[in-house]
Design an enzyme around this catalytic site. Structure first.
Site, mmCIF file in Angstrom:
data_model
loop_
_atom_site.group_PDB
_atom_site.id
_atom_site.type_symbol
_atom_site.label_atom_id
_atom_site.label_comp_id
_atom_site.label_asym_id
_atom_site.label_seq_id
_atom_site.Cartn_x
_atom_site.Cartn_y
_atom_site.Cartn_z
ATOM 1 N N LYS A 164 0.794 -1.230 0.090
ATOM 2 C CA LYS A 164 -0.229 -0.026 0.205
ATOM 3 C C LYS A 164 0.716 1.440 0.106
ATOM 4 O O LYS A 164 1.935 1.361 0.906
ATOM 5 C CB LYS A 164 -0.982 0.054 1.081
ATOM 6 C CG LYS A 164 -1.901 1.157 1.092
ATOM 7 C CD LYS A 164 -2.873 1.054 2.452
ATOM 8 C CE LYS A 164 -4.172 2.078 2.293
ATOM 9 N NZ LYS A 164 -4.993 2.139 3.437
ATOM 10 N N LYS A 221 1.912 4.559 -12.343
ATOM 11 C CA LYS A 221 0.639 3.752 -12.255
ATOM 12 C C LYS A 221 -0.521 4.853 -12.574
ATOM 13 O O LYS A 221 -0.269 6.081 -12.091
ATOM 14 C CB LYS A 221 0.364 3.352 -10.777
ATOM 15 C CG LYS A 221 -1.247 2.725 -10.344
ATOM 16 C CD LYS A 221 -1.464 2.400 -9.256
ATOM 17 C CE LYS A 221 -2.650 1.460 -9.255
ATOM 18 N NZ LYS A 221 -2.981 1.050 -7.646
ATOM 19 N N CYS A 272 -4.262 7.951 -7.432
ATOM 20 C CA CYS A 272 -5.295 7.683 -6.699
ATOM 21 C C CYS A 272 -6.100 8.831 -6.730
ATOM 22 O O CYS A 272 -5.841 10.040 -6.651
ATOM 23 C CB CYS A 272 -4.426 7.803 -4.937
ATOM 24 S SG CYS A 272 -5.897 7.582 -3.731
#
Length: 495
Positions: free
Chosen positions: A136, A263, A226
């Protein structure tokens, strides 16, 4: 006729299954039903003996705690006789891959999320058989989380289609997480540790890279995606800025000697634009997709979007099997982008079964990341993914996962390259038809009026059919399939 996949979908997937505990024959009905549930009926036959099960008194079913009626385990066992194992499976196909130059025993990893958030969780997953973890996201920022933070679309209490979360990056201190990395690499040296990082400044990105590298990271994943960070200039704010993606990728590459993944956020029209900048910044691979910004739905009494946090909510990330088609679209776009040739792809988004994973691999991913399915079903689903893959590979004479990577890329083409000269008629199986007329309703009100219902029988009007196959998709009895006659499309004179 019992449809074993539908019956298995009723199973509660208990943690300490009463059906297996009460089987006097030493079978594992819970394991068999779970294998069927995850598209692996061939392996399911290893856990039940149809001859014994169909003749027993059914203690497993009597012990079933299902709130409606027991899962019909004995009938599932009988049907499993139809699923034959390929004798070549003993050859044990090679599931290992080399990803960004790092050898992985298999391509299946936990993705960066709560499922890979501390040492104990990661250790249990690695023992269960996962090839590695993407820890994470860590950073200098410590989030202040809300409660509740999750909600779903789909059926509450059972499997769900979509999942909304309000979680941010790791709530643990950076020092704590660095010690976790050291322990994981010491105790699981043959497993792969990818560490996701997120900074707010140039200096933070560089220092994070240096620290996690020293702590044992095999690969660094830069979280540019995110969608629910409370701080500006983090997560998807970065991913939507190609300039920042390139800049931070360059800084990370300068600060580490391990491979770097970027990402990507799906909250953008063309992911390739930012991905190309990541490649120019030195990225070794692209990971996609992160969650999709969403508003899940409203409580119809208060009109508060869910989950309600003291009467309010916010836009945040959506995941689960509902996002898989969107994820595959982005993966295909990346795989077709010439500027990204040579970069590795790590795919995620809606993966629950080995078939889902195969879709991503065939579109070019040599690494697979999973979160939401683990949150529903636990780390144990790796058993079904690995066994399902082995069976598939044996049945198709495939020796290595590498043979599958990118196998479908050339089969996705631009819309103007599709065959528009032929019509494929649906094929009707009268012996299976229930006479419900669902196909007729859909064709009449949402299609081209090529079906009619007379005295409980469906009649096909081929001159009106355009081959859309809506009837195939809505038939509840599987009495219609797409294997009908293929004909040239009639020439229409337009004046």
């Amino acid at each position: 006729m019992l449809r074993i996949y539908e019956e298995a979908a009723r199973c509660l997937l208990c943690a300490d299954a009463a059906c297996t505990k009460n089987c006097r024959q030493g079978m594992k009905p819970d394991r068999a039903v779970r294998a069927v549930r995850f598209d692996n009926a061939v392996t399911a036959a290893d856990y039940l003996n149809s001859e014994i099960c169909t003749m027993c008194e059914g203690n497993c079913e009597s012990a079933c705690i299902h709130y409606d009626k027991p899962v019909r385990i004995r009938e599932i066992a009988e049907k499993l006789k139809e699923y034959k194992r390929n004798e070549e499976e003993d050859s044990k196909p090679d599931l290992s891959v080399d990803f960004c130059g790092i050898h992985c025993e298999n391509p299946f990893f936990l993705s960066s999320s709560i499922v890979a958030g501390d040492y104990e969780m990661c250790a249990r997953a690695l023992k269960a058989g996962w090839g590695g973890v993407v820890f994470k996201t860590v950073g200098f920022f410590t989030p202040d989380e809300v409660s509740p933070r999750f909600d779903i679309t789909g059926q509450h209490g059972r499997q769900f289609d979509g999942f909304k979360n309000l979680e941010q990056i790791s709530e643990h201190s950076l020092e704590y997480n660095l010690e976790v990395f050291r322990r994981l690499k010491k105790n699981y040296p043959n497993k792969v540790l990818i560490v996701s990082i997120m900074g707010q400044t140039d200096e933070e990105w560089m220092e994070l890279s240096r620290l996690v590298t020293e702590a044992g990271a095999d690969i660094i994943e830069c979280n540019f995606s995110c969608p629910q960070m409370t701080e500006k200039g983090m997560g998807s704010d970065v991913g939507q800025s190609p300039e920042l993606v390139r800049r931070y990728t360059e800084l990370v590459k300068k600060s580490t000697n391990v491979p770097v993944l970027a990402k990507m956020t799906p909250n953008i029209g063309n992911m390739e634009i930012s991905a190309i900048e990541a490649a120019r910044g030195g990225a070794d691979g692209i990971a996609a997709i992160n969650t999709i910004k969403c508003i899940l739905g409203l409580d119809t009494d208060s009109f508060v979007s869910l989950p309600s946090v003291a009467g309010k909510c916010s836009v945040s990330g959506y995941s689960g099997k509902a996002v898989k088609p969107i994820a595959l679209r982005f993966i295909s776009d990346l795989a077709h982008c010439k500027e990204l040739n040579g970069l590795e792809l790590s795919g995620m988004g809606g993966i629950e079964t080995w078939k889902d994973a195969l879709d991503f691999i065939a579109l070019g991913c040599s690494n697979i990341q999973i979160t939401t399915a683990v949150m529903q079903y636990g780390y144990r689903i790796i058993d079904d993914i690995l066994s399902g893959f082995r069976v598939y590979m044996c049945e198709h004479g495939i020796r290595s996962v590498n043979e599958l990577v990118g196998a479908a890329v050339d089969k996705v083409v631009a819309a103007d390259e599709l065959d528009r000269k032929t019509i494929v008629f649906p094929r009707f199986h009268k012996d299976k038809c229930l006479g419900c007329g669902r196909c007729v309703i859909s064709c009449s009100d949402g299609g081209h009026q090529a079906l009619k219902l007379t005295d409980g029988r469906v009649h096909f009007l081929p001159k009106k059919c355009v081959g859309c196959h809506l009837c195939v998709l809505v038939c509840p009895g599987q009495a219609i399939d797409g294997g009908g006659k293929r004909i040239p499309k009639p020439v229409v004179n337009v004046r």
